[in-house]
Design a protein around this motif. Sequence first.
Motif, mmCIF file in Angstrom:
data_model
loop_
_atom_site.group_PDB
_atom_site.id
_atom_site.type_symbol
_atom_site.label_atom_id
_atom_site.label_comp_id
_atom_site.label_asym_id
_atom_site.label_seq_id
_atom_site.Cartn_x
_atom_site.Cartn_y
_atom_site.Cartn_z
ATOM 1 N N ARG A 1 21.732 85.001 33.897
ATOM 2 C CA ARG A 1 21.532 85.705 35.167
ATOM 3 C C ARG A 1 20.542 84.875 35.973
ATOM 4 N N LEU B 1 14.055 91.422 32.089
ATOM 5 C CA LEU B 1 15.505 91.546 31.998
ATOM 6 C C LEU B 1 15.925 91.445 30.530
ATOM 7 N N ALA C 1 17.774 84.712 31.618
ATOM 8 C CA ALA C 1 17.663 84.676 33.078
ATOM 9 C C ALA C 1 16.796 83.499 33.501
ATOM 10 N N ARG D 1 17.494 89.348 23.686
ATOM 11 C CA ARG D 1 16.865 88.722 24.849
ATOM 12 C C ARG D 1 16.799 87.228 24.642
#
Length: 140
Positions: free
Chosen positions: A52, A95, A99, A136
């Motif tokens: 992202r 997030l 990212a 993550r």
Amino acid sequence: MQQTRTALAERIAEQRRGVGDPRALVGEMRRSVLLVPTAGGGLWSAWSGGVRWICGFTDEAALARFALLHGSGDQPMDYAALLGARIVDEVVPSLDEPAGLAVDIATEDGSMFFPPVVGIVADGVAVDSGEAKEGRGHGR
């Protein structure tokens, strides 16, 4: 009258010409205020390559180029002004996915991507650190 480039835009241009210092570029990104479009109560981002990308712009002209491509007609584009450091140190770790930061993506020969790797984002969310938490910092 043509607006002069920001310090970050200058560092990006140097790097793209192959003469810049990558550490100086990252430092300049961290010190720079970036204009980040907002949508639906959050920051505008795009997916590419399993990452992202939070999209930031060095100045209003760069944001306007983006708005022409992704805006809704003649409606103004809302945006937040954030330090690059805040984006990579606070927003990216919040997030639940890999990212990074994409700067000036609508500027031909002027964009730069800051991927989710050690030295750019926090080690705990960097995809190359070995410290990323479950769910993550690693592609799924």
